[in-house]
Design a protein around this motif. Structure first.
Motif, PDB file in Angstrom:
ATOM      1  N   ASN A  54       0.810  -1.208   0.000  1.00  0.00           N
ATOM      2  CA  ASN A  54       0.000   0.000   0.000  1.00  0.00           C
ATOM      3  C   ASN A  54       0.849   1.265   0.000  1.00  0.00           C
ATOM      4  N   ARG A  55       2.147   1.135   0.241  1.00  0.00           N
ATOM      5  CA  ARG A  55       3.014   2.294   0.216  1.00  0.00           C
ATOM      6  C   ARG A  55       3.278   2.688  -1.246  1.00  0.00           C
ATOM      7  N   PRO A  56       3.446   3.956  -1.502  1.00  0.00           N
ATOM      8  CA  PRO A  56       3.701   4.378  -2.892  1.00  0.00           C
ATOM      9  C   PRO A  56       5.097   3.988  -3.350  1.00  0.00           C
ATOM     10  N   GLY A  57       5.218   3.647  -4.629  1.00  0.00           N
ATOM     11  CA  GLY A  57       6.500   3.281  -5.198  1.00  0.00           C
ATOM     12  C   GLY A  57       7.204   4.482  -5.806  1.00  0.00           C
ATOM     13  N   PRO A  58       8.369   4.301  -6.410  1.00  0.00           N
ATOM     14  CA  PRO A  58       9.081   3.020  -6.559  1.00  0.00           C
ATOM     15  C   PRO A  58       9.644   2.530  -5.228  1.00  0.00           C
ATOM     16  N   LEU A  59       9.584   1.198  -5.062  1.00  0.00           N
ATOM     17  CA  LEU A  59       9.902   0.634  -3.758  1.00  0.00           C
ATOM     18  C   LEU A  59      10.373  -0.803  -3.914  1.00  0.00           C
ATOM     19  N   LEU A  60      11.452  -1.144  -3.225  1.00  0.00           N
ATOM     20  CA  LEU A  60      11.929  -2.522  -3.149  1.00  0.00           C
ATOM     21  C   LEU A  60      11.451  -3.112  -1.826  1.00  0.00           C
ATOM     22  N   VAL A  61      10.675  -4.218  -1.923  1.00  0.00           N
ATOM     23  CA  VAL A  61      10.136  -4.886  -0.736  1.00  0.00           C
ATOM     24  C   VAL A  61      10.883  -6.194  -0.542  1.00  0.00           C
ATOM     25  N   HIS A  62      11.591  -6.331   0.568  1.00  0.00           N
ATOM     26  CA  HIS A  62      12.298  -7.554   0.920  1.00  0.00           C
ATOM     27  C   HIS A  62      11.344  -8.448   1.705  1.00  0.00           C
ATOM     28  N   LEU A  63      11.147  -9.660   1.210  1.00  0.00           N
ATOM     29  CA  LEU A  63      10.180 -10.571   1.814  1.00  0.00           C
ATOM     30  C   LEU A  63      10.933 -11.730   2.448  1.00  0.00           C
ATOM     31  N   ALA A  64      10.789 -11.911   3.751  1.00  0.00           N
ATOM     32  CA  ALA A  64      11.505 -12.962   4.462  1.00  0.00           C
ATOM     33  C   ALA A  64      10.935 -14.335   4.137  1.00  0.00           C
ATOM     34  N   SER A  65      11.613 -15.393   4.567  1.00  0.00           N
ATOM     35  CA  SER A  65      11.115 -16.754   4.394  1.00  0.00           C
ATOM     36  C   SER A  65       9.757 -16.891   5.058  1.00  0.00           C
ATOM     37  N   GLY A  66       8.940 -17.776   4.452  1.00  0.00           N
ATOM     38  CA  GLY A  66       7.613 -17.993   4.993  1.00  0.00           C
ATOM     39  C   GLY A  66       6.587 -18.102   3.883  1.00  0.00           C
ATOM     40  N   ARG A  67       5.363 -18.378   4.243  1.00  0.00           N
ATOM     41  CA  ARG A  67       4.259 -18.528   3.286  1.00  0.00           C
ATOM     42  C   ARG A  67       3.331 -17.323   3.421  1.00  0.00           C
TER      43      ARG A  67
END
Length: 487
Positions: A54-67
């Motif tokens: 929901n945050r405005p871009g441009p944006l790099l989102v780092h996603l940790a391990s998990g489902r």
């Protein structure tokens, strides 16, 4: 206050009122579904992926391990980066798409699991080091703009019995949208996809270093332009690479098994390095197609011939055809030019027939070819074909070395025939056989076999053969004039 200062003050106030992204100037957020929930920094990641998106871009989102349960909708300017195979985006059921991407977005280093479609995209989209598995309809659907993928893996879900319709579908969506284009590099398709890649509606496709293990068809192209380089296909039951009314280029492509290695219909085809082994019907089956084929190898093709051409205009250079059933090359209608080729071991299943070159109703020019161990005729022109043969080496021909029938014409020059059990020359059913500079050695059959029916004729000039049987036939004309001096 001076009115000239008002625009500057208004701009400053607007800039100060905008919400700031955390962690601010870096344009990066961290998400961990197991975290308590923080401000999105590396030390205090967000818990919710939806909140980050929901945050405005441009944006790099780092996603940790998990489902992470979807559907996931990537807004413009979002790049989603996982932690490898342990980061999973998933949808339960076979209805919704796992990821929807609109505009300039990217996926990297994660797994997309389940759903109807894995990724429903309108580019530009970049996808790297992503595994797609277990989709009900297909892994990727590209409806507009470009998509570039690298190091991708496509898997049919474990235990799935029925074929999945498609791995990647590239097809223009309804409305005024940019033409979709796919670039896929160093990727692998595994399992029974009906079509690994399907391109429709004028789409463009480029596949480099892609492996297909199990899909019924590697590429199904309907219109548009496709380029395939360094591809490998095996384990499929249909045509490996198929084009209808499209332009297809193949460079360094290998196919093992499949019904056909390549089929083309009303298309333009360019080949620079192609190998087909154990095709159920033919290595290449081309209809109403124009093109140039170079460096082609076909081994152990089925009963439709190693190369099967119908109503096409083709040139084939540097080819090797080994162990085909029924035909080495079979051409019907159209125009064909063959140069620098070898055809060996052609036989029907019962072992009593099989032609090296089988030319019907076609205009054919053949130069510098070798045909060895064809159970039928090494070269046959039939049904009003007109064939010109130059610089040929024919050996082990079962029925005949050169054969013509049914009002066809075969002109040959500089042909060497060895170890032939059948006739060296065969002309029947109003065929015309013109032979110049023929050498025949170790032929156990007749030199000339003909029925002299109607206009059937055999014209001979400069023949070197120890066996003279058949020269006395009424329709055999022997020209004993000396050879013209060589320049």
């Amino acid at each position: 206050m001076s009115t000239r200062l008002l625009p500057c003050l208004l701009a400053l106030l607007c800039a100060c009122s905008r919400p700031t992204l955390r962690p601010g100037a870096t344009g990066e957020l961290w998400v961990d579904g197991e975290a308590v929930g923080g401000d999105g920094t590396r030390a205090r990641p967000l818990r919710s992926l939806a909140e980050a998106l929901n945050r405005p871009g441009p944006l790099l989102v780092h996603l940790a391990s998990g489902r992470y349960e979807g559907p996931v909708r990537l807004p413009e300017g979002i790049r989603l980066q996982g932690n490898g195979p342990s980061t999973i985006l998933a949808v339960t059921g076979s209805g919704a798409s796992v990821v929807e991407a609109r505009g300039d977005t990217a996926l990297e280093a994660l797994v997309v699991d389940g759903g109807g479609w894995g990724l429903d995209a309108r580019g530009p989209v970049r996808v790297q080091a992503v595994t797609f598995r277990g989709q009900a309809q297909g892994a990727i659907r590209l409806g507009a703009g470009p998509l570039e993928g690298r190091d991708l893996r496509f898997e049919v879900g474990a235990g799935r019995q029925a074929q999945v319709a498609v791995g990647v579908l590239v097809e223009a969506a309804a409305g005024d949208t940019p033409t979709p284009s796919l670039i896929l590099r160093d990727s692998t398709f595994v399992g029974p996809y009906a079509r690994a890649v399907r391109a429709r509606g004028g789409a463009t496709v480029r596949l480099e270093g892609v492996s297909f293990q199990g899909p019924g068809m590697a590429l199904s192209q309907e219109g548009g332009v496709a380029v395939v380089e360094r591809a490998r296909a095996s384990g499929g039951a249909g045509t490996a690479f198929s084009t209808v009314e499209g332009t297809l280029t193949l460079v360094d492509v290998r196919v093992h098994g499949h019904e056909y290695g390549v089929t083309a219909n009303r298309a333009r085809l360019s080949v620079r390095g192609f190998t087909s082994e154990h095709a159920g019907r033919a290595g290449l089956g081309l209809t109403a197609t124009n093109g140039l084929l170079e460096d082609v190898v076909v081994k152990d093709a089925g009963s439709y011939g190693a190369l099967q051409f119908t109503a096409s205009d083709l040139e084939v250079r540097r080819f090797r055809l080994e162990g085909s059933r029924e035909y080495g090359v079979v051409a019907l209608l159209g125009r064909l030019r063959l140069r620098d080729g070898v055809i060996t071991d052609v036989s029907t299943e019962d072992g009593i027939a099989g032609d090296g070159l089988h030319l019907r109703q076609v205009e054919a020019h053949v130069d510098t070819v070798t045909v060895e161990r064809a159970k039928g005729s090494c070269v046959l022109a039939t049904q009003r074909a007109h064939a010109v043969l130059r610089n040929a080496r024919l050996s082990g021909c079962g029925l005949a070395a050169l054969a013509v029938d049914t009002k066809a014409t075969l002109e040959s020059r500089n042909v060497d025939v060895r170890d032939t059990s059948g006739s060296v020359l065969l002309a029947i059913e109003e065929g015309q056989l013109l032979v110049e500079d023929l050498t025949a050695k170790n032929a156990t059959g007749e030199l000339v076999s003909t029925d002299c029916e109607g206009p059937t004729r055999v014209h001979l000039r400069h023949v070197d053969a120890s066996n003279k049987q058949g020269l006395q036939s009424l329709c055999v004309q022997l020209d004993s004039s000396p050879r013209a001096p060589q320049p």
